[in-house]
Design a protein around this motif. Structure first.
Motif, PDB file in Angstrom:
ATOM      1  N   PHE A 109      18.804 -10.083  28.780  1.00 53.14           N
ATOM      2  CA  PHE A 109      18.695  -9.906  30.228  1.00 53.14           C
ATOM      3  C   PHE A 109      17.649  -8.850  30.585  1.00 53.14           C
ATOM      4  O   PHE A 109      16.936  -8.989  31.577  1.00 53.14           O
ATOM      5  N   GLY A 110      17.544  -7.803  29.788  1.00 49.63           N
ATOM      6  CA  GLY A 110      16.518  -6.790  30.016  1.00 49.63           C
ATOM      7  C   GLY A 110      15.121  -7.354  29.849  1.00 49.63           C
ATOM      8  O   GLY A 110      14.207  -7.019  30.601  1.00 49.63           O
ATOM      9  N   ALA A 111      14.942  -8.228  28.869  1.00 49.64           N
ATOM     10  CA  ALA A 111      13.633  -8.839  28.665  1.00 49.64           C
ATOM     11  C   ALA A 111      13.274  -9.780  29.812  1.00 49.64           C
ATOM     12  O   ALA A 111      12.123  -9.823  30.250  1.00 49.64           O
ATOM     13  N   ILE A 112      14.260 -10.526  30.302  1.00 44.59           N
ATOM     14  CA  ILE A 112      14.010 -11.402  31.450  1.00 44.59           C
ATOM     15  C   ILE A 112      13.592 -10.562  32.660  1.00 44.59           C
ATOM     16  O   ILE A 112      12.643 -10.899  33.370  1.00 44.59           O
ATOM     17  N   TYR A 113      14.293  -9.465  32.888  1.00 44.38           N
ATOM     18  CA  TYR A 113      13.948  -8.567  33.992  1.00 44.38           C
ATOM     19  C   TYR A 113      12.526  -8.025  33.821  1.00 44.38           C
ATOM     20  O   TYR A 113      11.754  -7.974  34.771  1.00 44.38           O
ATOM     21  N   LEU A 134      35.854  -4.836  17.822  1.00 45.80           N
ATOM     22  CA  LEU A 134      35.070  -4.010  18.749  1.00 45.80           C
ATOM     23  C   LEU A 134      33.605  -3.916  18.319  1.00 45.80           C
ATOM     24  O   LEU A 134      32.704  -3.972  19.157  1.00 45.80           O
ATOM     25  N   VAL A 135      33.370  -3.791  17.020  1.00 51.99           N
ATOM     26  CA  VAL A 135      31.989  -3.737  16.514  1.00 51.99           C
ATOM     27  C   VAL A 135      31.287  -5.067  16.779  1.00 51.99           C
ATOM     28  O   VAL A 135      30.125  -5.102  17.204  1.00 51.99           O
ATOM     29  N   GLY A 136      31.979  -6.176  16.566  1.00 56.08           N
ATOM     30  CA  GLY A 136      31.404  -7.489  16.841  1.00 56.08           C
ATOM     31  C   GLY A 136      31.081  -7.677  18.316  1.00 56.08           C
ATOM     32  O   GLY A 136      30.033  -8.218  18.673  1.00 56.08           O
ATOM     33  N   LEU A 137      31.966  -7.212  19.179  1.00 48.71           N
ATOM     34  CA  LEU A 137      31.700  -7.289  20.616  1.00 48.71           C
ATOM     35  C   LEU A 137      30.512  -6.418  21.009  1.00 48.71           C
ATOM     36  O   LEU A 137      29.721  -6.796  21.866  1.00 48.71           O
ATOM     37  N   LEU A 138      30.390  -5.262  20.374  1.00 48.80           N
ATOM     38  CA  LEU A 138      29.240  -4.398  20.633  1.00 48.80           C
ATOM     39  C   LEU A 138      27.940  -5.120  20.269  1.00 48.80           C
ATOM     40  O   LEU A 138      26.955  -5.057  21.003  1.00 48.80           O
ATOM     41  N   GLY A 139      27.938  -5.834  19.149  1.00 48.44           N
ATOM     42  CA  GLY A 139      26.755  -6.601  18.757  1.00 48.44           C
ATOM     43  C   GLY A 139      26.411  -7.668  19.773  1.00 48.44           C
ATOM     44  O   GLY A 139      25.244  -7.864  20.116  1.00 48.44           O
ATOM     45  N   ALA A 140      27.427  -8.354  20.288  1.00 53.73           N
ATOM     46  CA  ALA A 140      27.187  -9.381  21.303  1.00 53.73           C
ATOM     47  C   ALA A 140      26.640  -8.765  22.587  1.00 53.73           C
ATOM     48  O   ALA A 140      25.739  -9.321  23.227  1.00 53.73           O
ATOM     49  N   VAL A 141      27.157  -7.609  22.964  1.00 55.28           N
ATOM     50  CA  VAL A 141      26.675  -6.926  24.174  1.00 55.28           C
ATOM     51  C   VAL A 141      25.221  -6.498  23.996  1.00 55.28           C
ATOM     52  O   VAL A 141      24.422  -6.606  24.934  1.00 55.28           O
ATOM     53  N   VAL A 142      24.859  -6.042  22.802  1.00 55.93           N
ATOM     54  CA  VAL A 142      23.473  -5.655  22.534  1.00 55.93           C
ATOM     55  C   VAL A 142      22.549  -6.860  22.717  1.00 55.93           C
ATOM     56  O   VAL A 142      21.486  -6.758  23.341  1.00 55.93           O
ATOM     57  N   VAL A 143      22.954  -8.011  22.200  1.00 62.40           N
ATOM     58  CA  VAL A 143      22.129  -9.220  22.347  1.00 62.40           C
ATOM     59  C   VAL A 143      21.994  -9.599  23.817  1.00 62.40           C
ATOM     60  O   VAL A 143      20.891  -9.846  24.312  1.00 62.40           O
ATOM     61  N   PHE A 144      23.120  -9.667  24.536  1.00 63.83           N
ATOM     62  CA  PHE A 144      23.069 -10.061  25.945  1.00 63.83           C
ATOM     63  C   PHE A 144      22.258  -9.068  26.781  1.00 63.83           C
ATOM     64  O   PHE A 144      21.435  -9.471  27.603  1.00 63.83           O
ATOM     65  N   ALA A 145      22.473  -7.781  26.588  1.00 64.26           N
ATOM     66  CA  ALA A 145      21.734  -6.782  27.356  1.00 64.26           C
ATOM     67  C   ALA A 145      20.242  -6.848  27.039  1.00 64.26           C
ATOM     68  O   ALA A 145      19.405  -6.720  27.943  1.00 64.26           O
ATOM     69  N   GLY A 146      19.904  -7.059  25.779  1.00 65.05           N
ATOM     70  CA  GLY A 146      18.489  -7.163  25.407  1.00 65.05           C
ATOM     71  C   GLY A 146      17.808  -8.375  26.017  1.00 65.05           C
ATOM     72  O   GLY A 146      16.688  -8.294  26.503  1.00 65.05           O
TER      73      GLY A 146
END
Length: 96
Positions: free
Chosen positions: A74-78, A60-72
């Motif tokens: 996509f947020g930067a692209i936006y 779960l912690v590893g998945l949270l790290g991956a979500v942080v990367v993806f959200a960051g």
């Protein structure tokens, strides 16, 4: 219509790059901690059972790290698109 100067473009590029690096580093550190927890939970000695609770928590912690990367990312692209649109709108003369 005015154009964006070279120095303004480079400065904006550095700001976005710093944001990307910070998000990727934070996300990857969190993901690495999760991976280390999974490795520690499943690497057992003679006649030892794996710690499935720790392995699940590490996953779960590893998945949270991956979500942080993806959200960051996509947020930067936006943000880049939104900043470009805002800059273009502020440079165009009003039709009134």
């Amino acid at each position: 219509m005015d154009t964006v100067s070279v120095t303004e473009g480079i400065a904006y590029g550095f700001r976005i790059m710093i944001y990307y690096v910070a998000v990727v580093i934070v996300g990857q550190v969190v993901a690495a901690v999760g991976g280390g927890m999974v490795a520690a939970a499943t690497e057992t000695g003679f006649r030892q059972e794996p710690n499935f609770g720790l392995a699940l928590f590490g996953l779960l912690v590893g998945l949270l790290g991956a979500v942080v990367v993806f959200a960051g990312v996509f947020g930067a692209i936006y943000k880049v698109i939104a900043d470009g649109v805002a800059k273009g709108r502020s440079m165009t003369p009003s039709s009134e």
